[in-house]
Structures are given as structure tokens and as C-alpha cells.
Design an enzyme around this catalytic site. Structure first.
Site, PDB file in Angstrom:
ATOM      1  N   LYS A  25      73.032  82.530   2.288  1.00 27.63           N
ATOM      2  CA  LYS A  25      71.657  82.877   1.889  1.00 27.63           C
ATOM      3  C   LYS A  25      71.686  84.063   0.940  1.00 27.63           C
ATOM      4  CE  LYS A  25      68.883  81.247   5.798  1.00 27.63           C
ATOM      5  NZ  LYS A  25      67.998  81.639   6.898  1.00 27.63           N
ATOM      6  N   ARG A  62      58.022  78.545  16.590  1.00 19.93           N
ATOM      7  CA  ARG A  62      56.661  78.546  16.035  1.00 19.93           C
ATOM      8  C   ARG A  62      56.000  77.197  16.202  1.00 19.93           C
ATOM      9  NH1 ARG A  62      58.918  81.012  10.595  1.00 19.93           N
ATOM     10  NH2 ARG A  62      60.541  79.643  11.377  1.00 19.93           N
ATOM     11  N   HIS A  99      57.788  88.436  14.081  1.00 21.40           N
ATOM     12  CA  HIS A  99      59.042  88.952  14.659  1.00 21.40           C
ATOM     13  C   HIS A  99      58.749  90.133  15.583  1.00 21.40           C
ATOM     14  CE1 HIS A  99      61.037  87.499  10.678  1.00 21.40           C
ATOM     15  NE2 HIS A  99      61.400  86.656  11.607  1.00 21.40           N
ATOM     16  N   SER A 101      59.034  84.623   6.906  1.00 22.84           N
ATOM     17  CA  SER A 101      59.396  85.579   5.857  1.00 22.84           C
ATOM     18  C   SER A 101      59.121  84.975   4.483  1.00 22.84           C
ATOM     19  CB  SER A 101      60.876  85.954   5.976  1.00 22.84           C
ATOM     20  OG  SER A 101      61.110  86.574   7.210  1.00 22.84           O
TER      21      SER A 101
HETATM   22  P1  ADP Z   1      66.745  82.826  10.676  1.00 27.61           P
HETATM   23  O1  ADP Z   1      67.217  82.702   9.273  1.00 27.61           O
HETATM   24  O2  ADP Z   1      67.830  83.140  11.654  1.00 27.61           O
HETATM   25  O3  ADP Z   1      65.852  81.711  11.143  1.00 27.61           O
HETATM   26  P2  ADP Z   1      64.374  84.462  10.621  1.00 27.61           P
HETATM   27  O4  ADP Z   1      64.301  85.883  10.227  1.00 27.61           O
HETATM   28  O5  ADP Z   1      63.631  83.470   9.795  1.00 27.61           O
HETATM   29  O6  ADP Z   1      65.918  84.170  10.671  1.00 27.61           O
HETATM   30  O7  ADP Z   1      63.917  84.285  12.125  1.00 27.61           O
HETATM   31  C1  ADP Z   1      64.539  84.993  13.161  1.00 27.61           C
HETATM   32  C2  ADP Z   1      63.961  84.545  14.483  1.00 27.61           C
HETATM   33  O8  ADP Z   1      62.589  84.898  14.527  1.00 27.61           O
HETATM   34  C3  ADP Z   1      64.009  83.026  14.719  1.00 27.61           C
HETATM   35  O9  ADP Z   1      64.233  82.802  16.089  1.00 27.61           O
HETATM   36  C4  ADP Z   1      62.634  82.574  14.345  1.00 27.61           C
HETATM   37  O10 ADP Z   1      62.255  81.394  15.032  1.00 27.61           O
HETATM   38  C5  ADP Z   1      61.810  83.761  14.805  1.00 27.61           C
HETATM   39  N1  ADP Z   1      60.544  83.844  14.065  1.00 27.61           N
HETATM   40  C6  ADP Z   1      60.321  83.553  12.773  1.00 27.61           C
HETATM   41  N2  ADP Z   1      59.015  83.697  12.458  1.00 27.61           N
HETATM   42  C7  ADP Z   1      58.397  84.102  13.590  1.00 27.61           C
HETATM   43  C8  ADP Z   1      57.034  84.390  13.934  1.00 27.61           C
HETATM   44  N3  ADP Z   1      56.035  84.255  13.061  1.00 27.61           N
HETATM   45  N4  ADP Z   1      56.768  84.792  15.198  1.00 27.61           N
HETATM   46  C9  ADP Z   1      57.791  84.922  16.092  1.00 27.61           C
HETATM   47  N5  ADP Z   1      59.062  84.622  15.840  1.00 27.61           N
HETATM   48  C10 ADP Z   1      59.387  84.214  14.616  1.00 27.61           C
END
Ligand code: ADP
Length: 167
Positions: free
Chosen positions: A40, A89, A16, A127
Site C-alpha cells: 500500500k 462495518r 477507529h 479512511s
Molecule cells: P486495514 O487496511 O487493516 O483494513 P484500516 O485502517 O482501514 O486498516 O482499518 C483498521 C481496522 O479498523 C479494521 O478492523 C477496520 O475494519 C476497522 N475500521 C475501519 N473503519 C472503521 C469505522 N468506521 N469504525 C470502526 N472500525 C473501523
């Protein structure tokens, strides 16, 4: 131009953070916003997640932190964000993300969804993977910012302590 980067961030990972840093170079402002999703059950409270993001992004200019519930497009419009940013990803992310982007297009045609490819070396990160590793005592220092690593350790130590008390 201002971009909204919405997500659960439960917790924030280095994947992120990498995306936030790269987006901050492209846009005048990037609003990282925690979505309070009623379907969630998060591991970290909203306050903890906001604090984690604040701590990790203080040095990056143009980044703001917020939170919202309800429709992402409504929040984007309220905040004056013309772009919703999402990370991709792998192909497996794509179908779901495209469906949401198309839905959002019908709701708010002027708000564009942009996808950024995640850094290849962070593409394995999510996450939930981070929480799985931390739960079993694995090293997560290459996966999350320092503050998040500390929070993860606290979370799972506390869980282990309460399970051994009642288990
Ligand atoms: P959500 O529940 O909205 O998917 P996340 O926190 O899992 O929330 O992800 C938020 C955003 O960050 C999404 O666009 C996701 O694709 C992106 N994301 C998740 N993991 C990564 C990563 N390893 N690198 C870059 N972006 C990521």
C-alpha cells in the site's frame, strides 16, 4: 487481557477512535498498531499516523501506540497480545476479515481474532471516504479527530498547490 488493534489508519477516523474507546473499557490494554504494508502507498507517513493516533488517544487509559511490519500474529505474540481486534462495518467487510482470521488461526491458534461491530453512526466511515471528501474541500470535522482534519487540509492544499504549479 491485552488486545492488538492493527490497521493502516491512513488516516485515523472517528470510527477507529470509537472502537478504541470501547475496546479500552473491555481490555486491560489496547495496543493500536500501524501496519507498514509494503503493497500500500499511504497518504500519510508512518510518523504522521503515529502522531495522529497519539494525539487522539492520550486521554484514554490503557491505550498504547505502536507499529510493525510482517505478520500480525507474530507481532501480537511479541507484544503479549492474546487478541487481535478488528472492526466490522458491513457484511462486505466480513468475508475478507473471516479469511484473514482463519489464516491467522492456522498460524497462531492461541491468538484469538475478535470482531467488534462499529458504531452505527460511523459505519459509513473509512479512511478512503474521508480522503475523498477532504480532497474536494468537504467538511470532515464529523469524521476525523481535529488533528487529522488539520493534516488532511495541509495534505490536499499542498497537492493542489503543486498541481497548479505543474499542471
Ligand atoms: P486495514 O487496511 O487493516 O483494513 P484500516 O485502517 O482501514 O486498516 O482499518 C483498521 C481496522 O479498523 C479494521 O478492523 C477496520 O475494519 C476497522 N475500521 C475501519 N473503519 C472503521 C469505522 N468506521 N469504525 C470502526 N472500525 C473501523
Amino acid at each position: 487481557m491485552r488486545a492488538l488493534y492493527p490497521g493502516s489508519f491512513d488516516p485515523l477516523t472517528l470510527g477507529h477512535l470509537d472502537l478504541i474507546e470501547r475496546a479500552a473499557r473491555l481490555f486491560d490494554g489496547v495496543l493500536v498498531a500501524v501496519l507498514m504494508n509494503p503493497s500500500k502507498q499511504p497518504s500519510f507517513s508512518l510518523e504522521q499516523r503515529l502522531e495522529q493516533i497519539h494525539l487522539a488517544t492520550t486521554g484514554i487509559s490503557g491505550v498504547e501506540v505502536g507499529h510493525f511490519d510482517g505478520l500480525t500474529v507474530n507481532y501480537a505474540q511479541t507484544c503479549g497480545a492474546q487478541v487481535i481486534l478488528r472492526g466490522l462495518r458491513a457484511m462486505s467487510d466480513f468475508e475478507f476479515e473471516l479469511q484473514i482470521a482463519h489464516t491467522n488461526q492456522t498460524l497462531a491458534p492461541r491468538v484469538e481474532t475478535l470482531f467488534m461491530a462499529t458504531a452505527a453512526h460511523h459505519s459509513f466511515l473509512s479512511s478512503s471516504v474521508v480522503k475523498e471528501v477532504a480532497r474536494f474541500g468537504g467538511d470532515v470535522s464529523h469524521m476525523v479527530p481535529e488533528g487529522v482534519a488539520i493534516d488532511l487540509e495541509r495534505l490536499f492544499n499542498r497537492k493542489a498547490a503543486s498541481e497548479s504549479r505543474y499542471g
